[in-house]
Scaffold this motif. Structure first.
Motif, PDB file in Angstrom:
ATOM      1  N   TRP A  96      49.608  19.450  34.292  1.00 21.03           N
ATOM      2  CA  TRP A  96      49.229  18.424  33.317  1.00 21.03           C
ATOM      3  C   TRP A  96      48.722  19.041  32.026  1.00 21.03           C
ATOM      4  N   GLU A  97      48.137  20.214  32.114  1.00 19.22           N
ATOM      5  CA  GLU A  97      47.733  20.917  30.898  1.00 19.22           C
ATOM      6  C   GLU A  97      48.954  21.298  30.068  1.00 19.22           C
ATOM      7  N   THR A  98      50.012  21.728  30.757  1.00 17.34           N
ATOM      8  CA  THR A  98      51.262  22.055  30.067  1.00 17.34           C
ATOM      9  C   THR A  98      51.866  20.816  29.431  1.00 17.34           C
ATOM     10  N   MET A  99      51.806  19.673  30.128  1.00 17.93           N
ATOM     11  CA  MET A  99      52.314  18.418  29.579  1.00 17.93           C
ATOM     12  C   MET A  99      51.541  18.018  28.328  1.00 17.93           C
ATOM     13  N   ARG A 100      50.218  18.170  28.375  1.00 22.35           N
ATOM     14  CA  ARG A 100      49.402  17.847  27.191  1.00 22.35           C
ATOM     15  C   ARG A 100      49.749  18.766  26.025  1.00 22.35           C
ATOM     16  N   ASP A 101      49.983  20.046  26.329  1.00 24.41           N
ATOM     17  CA  ASP A 101      50.358  20.984  25.275  1.00 24.41           C
ATOM     18  C   ASP A 101      51.699  20.593  24.648  1.00 24.41           C
ATOM     19  N   LEU A 102      52.641  20.147  25.482  1.00 20.29           N
ATOM     20  CA  LEU A 102      53.940  19.729  24.962  1.00 20.29           C
ATOM     21  C   LEU A 102      53.807  18.503  24.068  1.00 20.29           C
ATOM     22  N   ILE A 103      52.965  17.560  24.481  1.00 22.59           N
ATOM     23  CA  ILE A 103      52.739  16.371  23.662  1.00 22.59           C
ATOM     24  C   ILE A 103      52.124  16.760  22.322  1.00 22.59           C
ATOM     25  N   ASN A 104      51.171  17.682  22.364  1.00 23.39           N
ATOM     26  CA  ASN A 104      50.560  18.154  21.114  1.00 23.39           C
ATOM     27  C   ASN A 104      51.591  18.827  20.217  1.00 23.39           C
ATOM     28  N   GLN A 105      52.499  19.589  20.840  1.00 28.70           N
ATOM     29  CA  GLN A 105      53.540  20.240  20.056  1.00 28.70           C
ATOM     30  C   GLN A 105      54.476  19.225  19.425  1.00 28.70           C
ATOM     31  N   MET A 106      54.860  18.202  20.197  1.00 31.04           N
ATOM     32  CA  MET A 106      55.738  17.171  19.644  1.00 31.04           C
ATOM     33  C   MET A 106      55.052  16.422  18.515  1.00 31.04           C
ATOM     34  N   GLU A 107      53.762  16.175  18.668  1.00 26.29           N
ATOM     35  CA  GLU A 107      53.009  15.528  17.598  1.00 26.29           C
ATOM     36  C   GLU A 107      52.991  16.408  16.350  1.00 26.29           C
TER      37      GLU A 107
END
Length: 249
Positions: free
Chosen positions: A135-146
């Motif tokens: 889930w930390e990786t998922m949050r990082d991906l969302i931050n990157q997309m943002e």
């Protein structure tokens, strides 16, 4: 761990690029999509042809856009490289490596400040082995997309360098998708190359140096493709919903 993470993110790139290209081909005429992606197709085809030449295979039936309604690129079928085992790996990986190298080169040439905005965060260099890490990786991906979406939104439309950089990055990222019929070969080539890099790294440092130099490019391709995939799925879902409501009204 670095080489396993590299293989993981390259597989993510290949699958997400394949998904984006597939969805775009379903929402618009495939020929239009392939014409828009022509710069990326050119680079990927150059990588394919270079792989054939390096491995001693014969180049046949290779075109950028076929003369039919799909406009798909065409590659040499059953190339039969003269280098055993490693030959197919080279042929499978060179289009991906060429596109990644082109993104790096375009960023250095045209990116300017936009590169820093698009690569504000990077993907993890370790695999998520636990639920918390996942889930930390998922949050990082969302931050990157943002980060990527905000950088694109804030582009100066009068700066052709930035516009060209984003356009070429999109084309090259989507063209990291495997050519038709080569998906399994591309995935196998990524895994094989990661294993070879890990073995070579046991007595030489250059594989780690190369990966660390290109990590920002890998991160940018992942973020760009995940954003494109998300937006494409949302658009396709909304169109399907509207059609369903109209049909049942």
């Amino acid at each position: 761990m670095l080489y396993a993470a590299t293989a993981f993110w390259l597989i993510v790139i290949v699958l997400s690029a394949w998904g984006v290209h597939l969805i775009w081909g379903q929402m618009a005429k495939p020929r239009i999509v392939n014409v828009v992606l022509l710069p990326g197709t050119l680079v990927a085809q150059m990588g394919h042809v270079l792989g054939l030449l390096v491995t001693g295979a014969t180049v046949t039936n290779t075109t950028l856009i076929k003369d039919d309604e799909t406009g798909d690129p065409e590659q040499t079928a059953e190339p039969r490289p003269r280098i055993p085992f490693i030959g197919p790996v080279i042929i499978g990986m060179l289009p991906l490596i060429m596109c990644a190298s082109a993104i790096y080169g375009v960023g250095r040439l045209l990116g300017g400040a936009t590169v820093g905005e698009l690569t504000g965060t990077q993907v993890s260099r370790s695999l998520p082995y636990s639920i918390v890490a996942f889930w930390e990786t998922m949050r990082d991906l969302i931050n990157q997309m943002e980060t990527v979406s905000l950088a694109i939104r804030s582009l100066d439309l009068g700066d052709w360098h930035a516009i060209a950089f984003v356009y070429l990055t999109v084309c090259l990222s989507v063209r990291m998708a495997p050519f038709p019929g080569t998906l399994r070969g591309s995935l196998a080539a990524i895994l094989t190359l990661a294993i070879l890099a890990a073995v070579i790294a046991s007595f030489a440092n250059f594989p780690r140096t190369i990966i660390e130099t290109g990590w920002s490019t890998i991160s940018l391709a992942v973020a760009m493709l995940m954003l494109l995939l998300l937006v494409s799925l949302l658009i396709r879902g909304l169109v399907a919903l509207v059609r369903m409501l109209i049909d049942n009204a």
